[in-house]
Design a protein around this motif. Sequence first.
Motif, PDB file in Angstrom:
ATOM      1  N   TRP A  89       0.807  -1.225   0.000  1.00 35.27           N
ATOM      2  CA  TRP A  89       0.000   0.000   0.000  1.00 35.27           C
ATOM      3  C   TRP A  89       0.838   1.273   0.000  1.00 35.27           C
ATOM      4  O   TRP A  89       0.284   2.365  -0.167  1.00 35.27           O
ATOM      5  CB  TRP A  89      -0.916   0.037   1.213  1.00 35.27           C
ATOM      6  CG  TRP A  89      -1.861  -1.120   1.348  1.00 35.27           C
ATOM      7  CD1 TRP A  89      -1.976  -2.209   0.527  1.00 35.27           C
ATOM      8  CD2 TRP A  89      -2.825  -1.290   2.386  1.00 35.27           C
ATOM      9  NE1 TRP A  89      -2.951  -3.050   0.986  1.00 35.27           N
ATOM     10  CE2 TRP A  89      -3.491  -2.518   2.125  1.00 35.27           C
ATOM     11  CE3 TRP A  89      -3.192  -0.542   3.502  1.00 35.27           C
ATOM     12  CZ2 TRP A  89      -4.506  -2.995   2.959  1.00 35.27           C
ATOM     13  CZ3 TRP A  89      -4.199  -1.016   4.322  1.00 35.27           C
ATOM     14  CH2 TRP A  89      -4.851  -2.234   4.048  1.00 35.27           C
ATOM     15  N   GLN A  94      -6.031   5.947  -0.152  1.00 33.94           N
ATOM     16  CA  GLN A  94      -6.996   5.019   0.415  1.00 33.94           C
ATOM     17  C   GLN A  94      -7.989   4.528  -0.640  1.00 33.94           C
ATOM     18  O   GLN A  94      -8.405   3.368  -0.615  1.00 33.94           O
ATOM     19  CB  GLN A  94      -7.740   5.692   1.570  1.00 33.94           C
ATOM     20  CG  GLN A  94      -6.822   6.041   2.735  1.00 33.94           C
ATOM     21  CD  GLN A  94      -7.574   6.644   3.905  1.00 33.94           C
ATOM     22  OE1 GLN A  94      -8.659   6.194   4.248  1.00 33.94           O
ATOM     23  NE2 GLN A  94      -7.002   7.672   4.513  1.00 33.94           N
ATOM     24  N   GLU A  95      -8.338   5.402  -1.555  1.00 30.94           N
ATOM     25  CA  GLU A  95      -9.271   5.008  -2.611  1.00 30.94           C
ATOM     26  C   GLU A  95      -8.669   3.922  -3.491  1.00 30.94           C
ATOM     27  O   GLU A  95      -9.350   2.935  -3.850  1.00 30.94           O
ATOM     28  CB  GLU A  95      -9.643   6.222  -3.461  1.00 30.94           C
ATOM     29  CG  GLU A  95     -10.481   7.255  -2.738  1.00 30.94           C
ATOM     30  CD  GLU A  95      -9.670   8.138  -1.795  1.00 30.94           C
ATOM     31  OE1 GLU A  95      -8.412   8.095  -1.848  1.00 30.94           O
ATOM     32  OE2 GLU A  95     -10.283   8.857  -0.982  1.00 30.94           O
ATOM     33  N   ASP A  96      -7.389   4.050  -3.843  1.00 30.75           N
ATOM     34  CA  ASP A  96      -6.738   3.041  -4.680  1.00 30.75           C
ATOM     35  C   ASP A  96      -6.586   1.716  -3.932  1.00 30.75           C
ATOM     36  O   ASP A  96      -6.770   0.646  -4.505  1.00 30.75           O
ATOM     37  CB  ASP A  96      -5.371   3.537  -5.146  1.00 30.75           C
ATOM     38  CG  ASP A  96      -5.475   4.619  -6.205  1.00 30.75           C
ATOM     39  OD1 ASP A  96      -6.553   4.730  -6.832  1.00 30.75           O
ATOM     40  OD2 ASP A  96      -4.490   5.361  -6.392  1.00 30.75           O
ATOM     41  N   ASN A  98      -8.518   0.632  -1.516  1.00 25.62           N
ATOM     42  CA  ASN A  98      -9.861   0.059  -1.423  1.00 25.62           C
ATOM     43  C   ASN A  98     -10.253  -0.636  -2.727  1.00 25.62           C
ATOM     44  O   ASN A  98     -10.901  -1.691  -2.717  1.00 25.62           O
ATOM     45  CB  ASN A  98     -10.873   1.148  -1.079  1.00 25.62           C
ATOM     46  CG  ASN A  98     -12.261   0.599  -0.836  1.00 25.62           C
ATOM     47  OD1 ASN A  98     -12.416  -0.464  -0.240  1.00 25.62           O
ATOM     48  ND2 ASN A  98     -13.270   1.313  -1.306  1.00 25.62           N
ATOM     49  N   ARG A  99      -9.842  -0.071  -3.843  1.00 25.97           N
ATOM     50  CA  ARG A  99     -10.178  -0.649  -5.140  1.00 25.97           C
ATOM     51  C   ARG A  99      -9.355  -1.910  -5.436  1.00 25.97           C
ATOM     52  O   ARG A  99      -9.890  -2.910  -5.901  1.00 25.97           O
ATOM     53  CB  ARG A  99      -9.962   0.396  -6.235  1.00 25.97           C
ATOM     54  CG  ARG A  99     -10.359  -0.064  -7.623  1.00 25.97           C
ATOM     55  CD  ARG A  99     -10.454   1.104  -8.586  1.00 25.97           C
ATOM     56  NE  ARG A  99      -9.268   1.953  -8.553  1.00 25.97           N
ATOM     57  CZ  ARG A  99      -9.229   3.179  -8.043  1.00 25.97           C
ATOM     58  NH1 ARG A  99     -10.320   3.699  -7.479  1.00 25.97           N
ATOM     59  NH2 ARG A  99      -8.123   3.889  -8.061  1.00 25.97           N
ATOM     60  N   GLN A 100      -8.063  -1.877  -5.126  1.00 21.77           N
ATOM     61  CA  GLN A 100      -7.188  -2.993  -5.502  1.00 21.77           C
ATOM     62  C   GLN A 100      -7.120  -4.098  -4.446  1.00 21.77           C
ATOM     63  O   GLN A 100      -6.849  -5.255  -4.778  1.00 21.77           O
ATOM     64  CB  GLN A 100      -5.773  -2.473  -5.772  1.00 21.77           C
ATOM     65  CG  GLN A 100      -5.688  -1.535  -6.961  1.00 21.77           C
ATOM     66  CD  GLN A 100      -4.260  -1.157  -7.287  1.00 21.77           C
ATOM     67  OE1 GLN A 100      -3.341  -1.961  -7.161  1.00 21.77           O
ATOM     68  NE2 GLN A 100      -4.053   0.092  -7.712  1.00 21.77           N
ATOM     69  N   HIS A 102      -9.608  -4.618  -1.779  1.00 21.80           N
ATOM     70  CA  HIS A 102     -10.823  -4.279  -1.045  1.00 21.80           C
ATOM     71  C   HIS A 102     -11.023  -5.123   0.211  1.00 21.80           C
ATOM     72  O   HIS A 102     -11.217  -4.587   1.311  1.00 21.80           O
ATOM     73  CB  HIS A 102     -12.048  -4.391  -1.946  1.00 21.80           C
ATOM     74  CG  HIS A 102     -13.336  -4.123  -1.219  1.00 21.80           C
ATOM     75  ND1 HIS A 102     -13.722  -2.849  -0.831  1.00 21.80           N
ATOM     76  CD2 HIS A 102     -14.302  -4.966  -0.766  1.00 21.80           C
ATOM     77  CE1 HIS A 102     -14.867  -2.922  -0.188  1.00 21.80           C
ATOM     78  NE2 HIS A 102     -15.247  -4.181  -0.136  1.00 21.80           N
ATOM     79  N   ASP A 103     -11.017  -6.443   0.079  1.00 20.59           N
ATOM     80  CA  ASP A 103     -11.320  -7.302   1.225  1.00 20.59           C
ATOM     81  C   ASP A 103     -10.289  -7.125   2.339  1.00 20.59           C
ATOM     82  O   ASP A 103     -10.643  -7.040   3.525  1.00 20.59           O
ATOM     83  CB  ASP A 103     -11.388  -8.767   0.805  1.00 20.59           C
ATOM     84  CG  ASP A 103     -12.611  -9.066  -0.059  1.00 20.59           C
ATOM     85  OD1 ASP A 103     -13.521  -8.203  -0.129  1.00 20.59           O
ATOM     86  OD2 ASP A 103     -12.650 -10.146  -0.673  1.00 20.59           O
ATOM     87  N   TYR A 105      -8.433  -4.514   2.816  1.00 22.05           N
ATOM     88  CA  TYR A 105      -8.579  -3.152   3.340  1.00 22.05           C
ATOM     89  C   TYR A 105      -9.724  -3.084   4.352  1.00 22.05           C
ATOM     90  O   TYR A 105      -9.583  -2.474   5.422  1.00 22.05           O
ATOM     91  CB  TYR A 105      -8.825  -2.191   2.182  1.00 22.05           C
ATOM     92  CG  TYR A 105      -8.955  -0.741   2.575  1.00 22.05           C
ATOM     93  CD1 TYR A 105      -7.921  -0.073   3.228  1.00 22.05           C
ATOM     94  CD2 TYR A 105     -10.109  -0.021   2.258  1.00 22.05           C
ATOM     95  CE1 TYR A 105      -8.034   1.268   3.575  1.00 22.05           C
ATOM     96  CE2 TYR A 105     -10.226   1.323   2.599  1.00 22.05           C
ATOM     97  CZ  TYR A 105      -9.189   1.960   3.253  1.00 22.05           C
ATOM     98  OH  TYR A 105      -9.300   3.285   3.591  1.00 22.05           O
TER      99      TYR A 105
END
Length: 212
Positions: A89, A94-96, A98-100, A102-103, A105
Amino acid sequence: MSVTLYFLRHGETQSSQSGSFCGMLDLDLTPEGHQMAADFAAAYREQTWEAVYGSPLRRARDTAQPLCDALGLTVARRDGLMEIAYGAWEGMTQEDVNRQFHDDYVRWLADPGWNAPNGGERGVDVARRADAVLDEILRTHHAGNVLVVSHKATIRIMLCSLLGIDFGRYRDRIDAPVASLAVVEMTDRGPLLRRLADRAHLRDALRARAGT
């Protein structure tokens, strides 16, 4: 007389401005971050310090240096005070993440004490290495003021450890904005939180700057 621990988070970096994850990335302070360090030194140079301990990462070193230069002190650098490792990370928003991831995160958000970023550290791992430094400080210094210059997550985790707060809640219970100070007095009855997220030493324009 008891020991009083002053926990200073480093000054502003580009990452703290953008909100991206920055653990082991060795970033410079921004010009404003350097001014934050100078403001802290100006405010606290008249205080008597027993010692200064700090993370070896550049943003922490450069935050501690103005005070040390003013007082002729040397920073005792300790790897245990480095920021939490964010693994894959690092440098991501945080958005990236969460997208890559997700689980992973979502699990980390629910309990960062026992869930690590992909390839990174859990809060409990940071607690073990940082607590070893705190133990060293308290064995070495029995009175007076000790400055500890470190990072957002690491400071919050150390405060949880001292105050008996669940490591899994360090992101939810403790605030540590850039260049802020937390003060814990080691009393006969245990650690006493005297100040938290204190930025009174900063000039108004710096205190008003946003950042994580």
